[in-house]
Design a protein around this motif. Sequence first.
Motif, short mmCIF file in Angstrom:
data_model
loop_
_atom_site.label_atom_id
_atom_site.label_comp_id
_atom_site.label_asym_id
_atom_site.label_seq_id
_atom_site.Cartn_x
_atom_site.Cartn_y
_atom_site.Cartn_z
N LEU A 1 0.89 -1.27 0.34
CA LEU A 1 0.32 -0.17 0.65
C LEU A 1 0.64 1.54 -0.03
O LEU A 1 0.43 2.18 -0.55
CB LEU A 1 -1.07 0.22 1.21
N SER A 2 1.55 0.97 0.85
CA SER A 2 2.62 2.34 0.73
C SER A 2 3.74 2.58 -0.76
O SER A 2 3.55 3.56 -1.53
CB SER A 2 3.99 2.42 1.79
N LEU B 1 2.03 1.74 -3.79
CA LEU B 1 1.20 2.01 -4.37
C LEU B 1 1.02 3.76 -3.99
O LEU B 1 0.77 4.65 -5.45
CB LEU B 1 -0.04 1.62 -4.10
N ALA B 2 0.87 3.82 -3.05
CA ALA B 2 0.14 5.77 -2.54
C ALA B 2 1.47 6.37 -2.97
O ALA B 2 1.32 7.25 -3.74
CB ALA B 2 0.11 5.82 -1.18
N SER B 3 2.81 5.85 -2.63
CA SER B 3 4.06 6.89 -3.25
C SER B 3 4.19 7.20 -4.73
O SER B 3 4.34 8.27 -5.09
CB SER B 3 5.09 6.60 -2.88
N SER B 4 3.64 5.88 -6.00
CA SER B 4 4.01 5.81 -6.95
C SER B 4 2.82 7.09 -7.62
O SER B 4 2.82 7.90 -8.77
CB SER B 4 3.55 3.85 -7.62
N THR B 5 1.64 6.80 -6.65
CA THR B 5 0.34 7.85 -7.15
C THR B 5 0.52 9.09 -6.81
O THR B 5 0.61 9.75 -8.28
CB THR B 5 -1.33 7.27 -6.82
N VAL B 6 1.05 9.01 -5.83
CA VAL B 6 1.58 10.72 -5.97
C VAL B 6 2.52 11.19 -6.68
O VAL B 6 2.47 12.57 -7.45
CB VAL B 6 2.20 11.12 -4.46
N SER C 1 9.11 6.67 -1.30
CA SER C 1 8.53 8.52 -1.79
C SER C 1 9.88 8.65 -2.37
O SER C 1 10.12 9.50 -2.28
CB SER C 1 7.77 8.68 -1.30
N LEU D 1 6.50 4.57 3.12
CA LEU D 1 6.37 5.46 2.78
C LEU D 1 7.55 5.90 1.80
O LEU D 1 7.88 6.95 1.53
CB LEU D 1 5.41 6.71 3.62
#
Length: 199
Positions: free
Chosen positions: A55-56, A58-63, A128, A124
Motif C-alpha cells: 500500500l505504501s 501504491l500510494a507513493s507511486s500514485t503521488v 517516495s 512511505l
Amino acid sequence: MDVDFFPLASFVVITTFTPGPNNISSASMGVLCGYRKTLPYLAGIALGFLPVQLLSALASSTVLSLLPSVEPVLRVLGAAYILWLAYGTLQATYDFSHSDQPVFGFKKGFFFQIVNPKGVIYGLTLYSTFLAPAADQPLFLCACALAFSVIAFCSVTSWALGGAAVKEHLKNPKIKNAVNIFLALLLVYCAVDLSGLIF
C-alpha cells in the motif's frame, strides 16, 4: 531506473534491525518462551508487513505520477525523518522487559503490523524517496515489498534467537555507545545522500 542501492540497503537494514516494538517484543518472547513458540508471532509480523509495504508503494507511486514536482520535497522530508531516526538510535537502550509476557500468536503479530504507524512511515519513506526512480515499475516495487517483508522476518527472528545474548552484551555502556554511534552515522549518511542537498 536509477535507484542508489547502498543508501537504500543501509536504511533498510539499520531501521529493520535496530530496537523497535517488533524487535523488542520478539526478543522478550524468545527469551521467555523459546523460538519455536514465538515463531507464529514472528510470521504474523512479517506477513502483516507485506500489505503495509504494498500500500505504501501504491500510494507513493500514485503521488509521484500525479505530482512529480513533489519528489524533492519528499526527499527532504524523508531525510529529516531519517535524521530523527539517527537521533533515536543514539538514545537506544536495548532494554526489554521479561515480566509476565504471554505468548503472542500469528494474529497478534499480523494486526500489530497493520496498525503500526511506524511501518507506514517506513514504507512511505522508502517508496517516495529511495525508490522514487522506480515509481513506474510495479513489479519491481512488489518484489521490493516482498524483500522488505523477508528482511523484517530475518530481523525479528534474529532478535528472538539472540535476545538474551544481545541484552547482556549491550549492557556494557562502551559497546552500546559504539554500536549506537556507528548506526546513527550510517543513518546520517543515508539522509544526506537522499536529500540531494549536498552531493
